[in-house]
Structures are given as structure tokens and as C-alpha cells.
Design a protein around this motif. Structure first.
Motif, PDB file in Angstrom:
ATOM      1  N   CYS A 106       0.813  -1.220   0.000  1.00 30.29           N
ATOM      2  CA  CYS A 106       0.000   0.000   0.000  1.00 30.29           C
ATOM      3  C   CYS A 106       0.842   1.265   0.000  1.00 30.29           C
ATOM      4  CB  CYS A 106      -0.933   0.000   1.214  1.00 30.29           C
ATOM      5  SG  CYS A 106      -2.156  -1.325   1.185  1.00 30.29           S
ATOM      6  N   GLY A 107       2.163   1.120   0.055  1.00 35.55           N
ATOM      7  CA  GLY A 107       3.031   2.281   0.022  1.00 35.55           C
ATOM      8  C   GLY A 107       2.871   3.148   1.257  1.00 35.55           C
ATOM      9  N   ALA A 108       3.128   4.462   1.083  1.00 35.51           N
ATOM     10  CA  ALA A 108       2.993   5.412   2.185  1.00 35.51           C
ATOM     11  C   ALA A 108       1.519   5.682   2.435  1.00 35.51           C
ATOM     12  CB  ALA A 108       3.730   6.703   1.849  1.00 35.51           C
ATOM     13  N   LEU A 109       1.041   5.299   3.587  1.00 33.42           N
ATOM     14  CA  LEU A 109      -0.397   5.351   3.892  1.00 33.42           C
ATOM     15  C   LEU A 109      -0.561   5.437   5.397  1.00 33.42           C
ATOM     16  CD1 LEU A 109      -3.231   5.081   2.474  1.00 33.42           C
ATOM     17  CD2 LEU A 109      -3.120   2.656   3.046  1.00 33.42           C
ATOM     18  N   SER A 110      -1.580   6.147   5.853  1.00 35.48           N
ATOM     19  CA  SER A 110      -1.814   6.256   7.295  1.00 35.48           C
ATOM     20  C   SER A 110      -2.220   4.907   7.872  1.00 35.48           C
ATOM     21  CB  SER A 110      -2.890   7.295   7.574  1.00 35.48           C
ATOM     22  OG  SER A 110      -4.165   6.834   7.170  1.00 35.48           O
ATOM     23  N   THR A 111      -1.933   4.737   9.155  1.00 31.65           N
ATOM     24  CA  THR A 111      -2.268   3.467   9.819  1.00 31.65           C
ATOM     25  C   THR A 111      -3.758   3.150   9.753  1.00 31.65           C
ATOM     26  OG1 THR A 111      -0.361   3.532  11.285  1.00 31.65           O
ATOM     27  CG2 THR A 111      -2.250   2.284  12.046  1.00 31.65           C
ATOM     28  N   PRO A 112      -4.675   4.076  10.089  1.00 32.12           N
ATOM     29  CA  PRO A 112      -6.091   3.719  10.012  1.00 32.12           C
ATOM     30  C   PRO A 112      -6.563   3.436   8.588  1.00 32.12           C
ATOM     31  CG  PRO A 112      -5.825   6.037  10.571  1.00 32.12           C
ATOM     32  CD  PRO A 112      -4.484   5.401  10.693  1.00 32.12           C
ATOM     33  N   ALA A 113      -5.985   4.118   7.590  1.00 36.80           N
ATOM     34  CA  ALA A 113      -6.362   3.827   6.201  1.00 36.80           C
ATOM     35  C   ALA A 113      -5.903   2.438   5.797  1.00 36.80           C
ATOM     36  CB  ALA A 113      -5.774   4.878   5.269  1.00 36.80           C
ATOM     37  N   LEU A 114      -4.710   2.040   6.241  1.00 41.90           N
ATOM     38  CA  LEU A 114      -4.224   0.682   5.976  1.00 41.90           C
ATOM     39  C   LEU A 114      -5.122  -0.344   6.647  1.00 41.90           C
ATOM     40  CD1 LEU A 114      -1.963  -1.286   4.959  1.00 41.90           C
ATOM     41  CD2 LEU A 114      -0.919  -0.987   7.219  1.00 41.90           C
TER      42      LEU A 114
ATOM     43  N   THR B 115      -9.831   0.585  15.313  1.00 33.87           N
ATOM     44  CA  THR B 115      -8.412   0.889  15.383  1.00 33.87           C
ATOM     45  C   THR B 115      -8.267   2.370  15.652  1.00 33.87           C
ATOM     46  OG1 THR B 115      -6.264   0.607  14.285  1.00 33.87           O
ATOM     47  CG2 THR B 115      -8.075   1.405  12.916  1.00 33.87           C
ATOM     48  N   ARG B 116      -7.157   2.751  16.229  1.00 39.61           N
ATOM     49  CA  ARG B 116      -6.952   4.147  16.606  1.00 39.61           C
ATOM     50  C   ARG B 116      -6.890   5.020  15.353  1.00 39.61           C
ATOM     51  NH1 ARG B 116      -2.334   4.449  20.822  1.00 39.61           N
ATOM     52  NH2 ARG B 116      -1.040   4.133  18.999  1.00 39.61           N
ATOM     53  N   ASP B 117      -7.689   6.091  15.350  1.00 40.06           N
ATOM     54  CA  ASP B 117      -7.839   6.938  14.180  1.00 40.06           C
ATOM     55  C   ASP B 117      -7.666   8.400  14.574  1.00 40.06           C
ATOM     56  OD1 ASP B 117      -8.453   7.814  11.615  1.00 40.06           O
ATOM     57  OD2 ASP B 117     -10.611   7.643  11.895  1.00 40.06           O
ATOM     58  N   ALA B 118      -7.056   9.194  13.681  1.00 38.25           N
ATOM     59  CA  ALA B 118      -6.872  10.614  13.947  1.00 38.25           C
ATOM     60  C   ALA B 118      -7.909  11.486  13.260  1.00 38.25           C
ATOM     61  CB  ALA B 118      -5.475  11.053  13.508  1.00 38.25           C
ATOM     62  N   VAL B 119      -8.508  11.016  12.166  1.00 41.48           N
ATOM     63  CA  VAL B 119      -9.420  11.862  11.395  1.00 41.48           C
ATOM     64  C   VAL B 119     -10.741  12.093  12.124  1.00 41.48           C
ATOM     65  CG1 VAL B 119     -10.898  11.879   9.343  1.00 41.48           C
ATOM     66  CG2 VAL B 119      -8.451  11.485   9.117  1.00 41.48           C
ATOM     67  N   LEU B 120     -11.331  11.042  12.672  1.00 40.84           N
ATOM     68  CA  LEU B 120     -12.648  11.182  13.292  1.00 40.84           C
ATOM     69  C   LEU B 120     -12.645  12.185  14.451  1.00 40.84           C
ATOM     70  CD1 LEU B 120     -15.560  10.378  13.238  1.00 40.84           C
ATOM     71  CD2 LEU B 120     -15.006   8.327  14.552  1.00 40.84           C
ATOM     72  N   PRO B 121     -11.660  12.161  15.369  1.00 43.17           N
ATOM     73  CA  PRO B 121     -11.673  13.150  16.467  1.00 43.17           C
ATOM     74  C   PRO B 121     -11.246  14.555  16.044  1.00 43.17           C
ATOM     75  CG  PRO B 121      -9.774  11.713  16.670  1.00 43.17           C
ATOM     76  CD  PRO B 121     -10.611  11.137  15.569  1.00 43.17           C
TER      77      PRO B 121
END
Length: 467
Positions: A70-78, A337-343
Motif C-alpha cells: 500500500c506504500g505510504a499510507l496512514s495506519t487507520p487507512a491501511l 483501530t486508533r484513528d486521527a481523522v474522526l476526532p
């Protein structure tokens, strides 16, 4: 110190994360845990991550798995992409720690691994399996980031942030381009700030003073409604109000939980105690620090009541959604999983819908204030000896605490959380991810919390120097 599992994944110095060590841990993960349809691999933007990701990919294929790069990708997106495909995943990231360190986060097809899974992986390290004999196929997932953005676009709608001028502190966050795309899709005007091609270890739980100054300066100079960012792998948020004042992660958690209609809260003992005063929250489960412990509490709550509207969050702001929530434009499926976008998005959307600023939304919450900082490059042995001395002897603890006040209660759930007279709290704990010592405090005013933190940090610095 050799790489080891901490509060969230395997961490260690880059020079110690050799191809052989990485391959052994990936093979042990595959032997000990279900991986479903294959293995998805992502990485952050630190210099060592491409090499380590290549090692992970090679190890997965050597075990016969179908691997998706998946290359460079955020943890929650992965995690979202892997779970939708019914696959396991490995994220190469050191999160918020310096670039001389890195790590691996492991995911089952159902989400993050548990502490029991970690133990199984470590056990499998001592009994390596035989090579598969057939190399697994390799594919890519060019649309994984777009699918993550679409998740929030469908839930919140194209006008959710209309009229807001938002600063995006890009630094070296792997999600910086996805965030710009997402915020624009939700109707915001995005001002991109301070992009860096050198890795910057942003800790959203202990924001550096110089970064806080930059955030305030950007708000004033650019006329921003907020500045937002994430840590390196984008599972921890950073959000300010219009003055550049950072909103603590656990406060973002409370605002997000209320906006989504959550009723059951799972959060570590280090989170702001005002979470217990929110009337909409009918149950509160306090855990050790780390997403595996929060997830375990969420799973227990769902096992007891599968219809429970349960969420989890940490003082670092990482938010976990355990039920399908009703968002303004449509359903928002669970993502454990821990996410940064939602908060980041949920509090901004809720405040805008209520016709108030983010600062006003925060001010309406019960008045409890937290602050946190850390001592870096602190040997684990010194941290352990210091805490052991405080835990063992009440007289030693009283002497140490004398400048801060008298102890009224003690909590040993994770580190040492000490309640003091006047409602103040000091929480001392070694980091589970790096050789660092963390200090959390809580008080009834923001000024008192900062003063308490400054005093506690000075006292801890002197005490650890003597160990």
C-alpha cells in the motif's frame, strides 16, 4: 535496548530492526495469528520505512502469502483497507518517536492484535516454521487512501465544514495529502502549513513549546478557525481552536463520543476525569494505557451487549469506533483501530452545526484540565527504580510529593496515579514505546494544570538524575 513490544506494536532502534529480525517477527506473526486473504503492508515517511517495508513484504511472500503493498499510507487507512479485504496487515511506523527508531504494528483481519496475540507472536519466534516453498504474489492498492477519504465524505457530507478556514500543519505526517483532500471534500478552505521533507516526531500528547507558538502564530496571521495535524502515522490527532490553543486528545474524545451518540466509553486511567461527569455516557471502563487495552475493554462491552454504542479513546487523541454511528449525511461503520481523522472532523462538524466555535464547545464541558510532558532518553531501569521506590514506601512518596500537596488516593493501574488535596492529580509512567518517562497532571483550571506540570517535571527530572 533490543526491539520489543510496547503499548502499540514492536519498537526499536532502526539499526536493530535488521532484515533478519523483521523477517523473523513477520514469520512469527503469520504462524501465530490469522491473516485471512493475505497481508497488506503500509509505511510512514521516516527515512528507514521503505527499507523495512520491503523486508516485511519479502518475508510475507516468503511465507507464501499474497502481499499487497500500500506504500505510504496512514495506519487507520491501511487497517480499513486490510479489514475490508479480510486480510492481515503490517504498518511500518515509529509513530511519534524520533527517526532513529521505527517499528511494526500488526493487524488481524478483524483489527489490531491483542496482548494475547503479542504473546503468541513472541512464542512463535522460538519455533520458526519451514519456508513455504512457493513465493506469494505481490499486488498494490492504489485506491486505499481514496477509500478512507470516501468513508468520511459519505458520513459527513460535502457541506459539513463549509465556511471554515482550516490550517493543516503538514510536517511529515503520512496523511498530509489525504487530510487536505478530505477537508476540501467536506467543504473547508484548507491552508497548508510547514510541509517538511525531513521527518519531524510530533507527539500530540506532549506538544513542544515551539510548536505551540507556531500554532498560535498561524491562527493569528492566517485568520484560521483551527489548525489540525496528526502524528507520523496519523492515528493520533492534533487540533487547536481559533486562537491556536491545543485541545487535549481526551477532550476531543469526549466531544467526538457525544457527537456520535456513544453511550459506553473505554479509555485509559490517564484520560481527563471529566469523562465520568458526562450524563450521556451510561458506562465508563478505565484501562491501562495503550490501544490493545482499550480494544479489549471495548470487545468485553460488546460481548456483554452486542448493540452497545461503545467507543474508545486515549489521552493522545486516538479514537476507536465500536458501533455503526449515525453521522450527519449517513452511517459511519465501526473501525476498531486508533484513528486521527474522526476526532478532528466530528468536533468541528458538531460545533459548526451548533453555531458555536470549537472553543465554546470545549468551554461547555465540565471544568477539568489536563497537561502532559515527557523526559526523553530515559533508561527503563532508572524509571522502574524510581517508581518502585515511590510505590513501596509511603514516607518516600510523601517526601517527594511535599511541594505539590498531600496524597489523598493512589491508583496503580498503569504507572503511579496520585490524587492530591484540592482535586489535583499527578500520574507518573514510563513510556511503553520508547526510553521516555511521561508525566500527566490534572487540575481544576488550565493555569493550575500547567503550573503543576512544570513543578512535577522539575521534581521528576531531579529524582531520575539521582537514580
Amino acid at each position: 535496548m533490543a526491539p520489543k513490544f510496547g503499548t502499540s506494536g514492536l519498537r526499536g532502534l532502526v539499526v536493530e530492526l535488521t532484515p533478519e529480525l523483521v523477517a523473523a517477527h513477520v514469520a512469527a506473526f503469520i504462524a501465530a495469528c490469522p491473516t485471512g486473504t493475505g497481508l497488506f503492508v503500509g509505511r510512514d515517511l521516516r527515512p528507514s520505512s521503505p527499507r523495512i517495508a520491503a523486508d516485511v513484504i519479502a518475508a510475507g511472500r516468503a511465507c507464501g502469502l499474497a502481499v499487497t503493498d500500500c506504500g505510504a499510507l496512514s495506519t487507520p487507512a491501511l487497517a480499513l483497507a486490510a479489514m475490508r479485504a479480510g486480510a492481515g496487515a503490517v504498518m511500518v511506523t515509529g509513530s511519534h518517536i524520533p527517526a532513529d527508531r521505527n517499528g511494526l504494528k500488526f493487524y488481524l483481519p478483524s483489527g489490531e492484535i491483542s496482548k494475547a496475540d503479542e504473546a503468541a507472536i513472541l512464542a512463535a519466534l522460538s519455533t520458526p516454521g519451514a519456508p513455504s516453498g512457493a513465493e506469494g504474489p505481490l499486488a498494490t492498492a492504489p485506491h486505499a487512501g481514496a477509500e478512507y477519504v470516501a468513508r468520511y465524505g459519505a458520513a459527513f457530507g460535502p457541506d459539513a465544514l463549509a465556511g471554515l478556514r482550516l490550517g493543516l500543519y503538514e510536517h511529515s505526517s503520512v496523511a498530509r495529502d489525504l487530510l487536505a483532500e478530505l477537508l476540501t471534500a467536506l467543504g473547508a478552505e484548507v491552508v497548508r502549513l510547514a510541509r517538511s521533507e525531513t521527518f519531524i516526531p510530533v507527539d500530540t500528547e506532549a506538544v513542544a513549546p515551539e510548536t505551540r507558538a507556531d500554532l498560535k502564530a498561524w491562527c493569528a496571521a492566517q485568520g484560521l478557525d483551527a489548525v489540525l495535524s496528526t502524528d507520523g502515522d496519523a492515528d493520533r490527532p492534533l487540533l487547536t481552536d481559533a486562537t491556536g490553543l491545543v485541545v487535549p486528545g481526551d477532550v476531543l474524545g469526549v466531544l467526538s463520543a457525544r457527537a456520535l451518540g456513544a453511550e459506553v466509553i473505554c479509555t485509559p486511567v490517564s484520560s481527563n476525569a471529566m469523562v465520568a461527569e458526562i450524563p450521556e455516557f451510561r458506562a465508563l471502563h478505565l484501562t491501562k494505557i495503550g490501544s490493545p487495552f482499550v480494544i479489549a475493554a471495548m470487545e468485553a462491552a460488546l460481548a456483554a451487549d452486542p448493540s452497545a454504542k461503545v467507543v474508545g479513546f486515549e489521552a493522545n487523541g486516538g479514537f476507536l469506533l465500536g458501533f455503526e454511528a449515525k453521522a450527519p449525511a449517513g452511517p459511519l461503520p465501526a473501525l476498531m483501530t486508533r484513528d486521527a481523522v474522526l476526532p478532528i472532523v466530528a468536533p468541528l462538524v458538531a460545533a459548526r452545526a451548533a453555531g458555536q466555535s470549537l472553543a465554546a464547545a470545549v468551554a461547555a464541558l465540565p471544568a477539568r484540565f489536563t497537561a502532559a510532558d515527557r523526559l526523553t532518553e530515559m533508561p527503563t531501569e532508572a524509571s522502574a527504580a524510581f517508581l518502585a521506590s515511590l510505590r513501596a514506601e509511603a514516607a518516600t512518596r510523601a517526601a517527594f510529593l511535599a511541594p505539590l500537596g498531600q496524597e489523598t488516593a493512589l491508583d496503580n493501574t498503569d504507572g503511579l496515579r496520585i490524587s492530591l488535596e484540592g482535586g489535583r492529580v499527578v500520574h507518573l509512567r514510563p513510556s511503553g514505546n520508547a526510553p521516555e518517562f511521561r508525566v500527566y497532571v490534572e487540575a481544576e483550571t488550565r493555569e493550575d494544570a500547567q503550573e503543576l506540570l512544570n513543578m512535577a517535571m522539575a521534581m521528576v527530572t531531579r529524582a531520575l538524575a539521582a537514580c
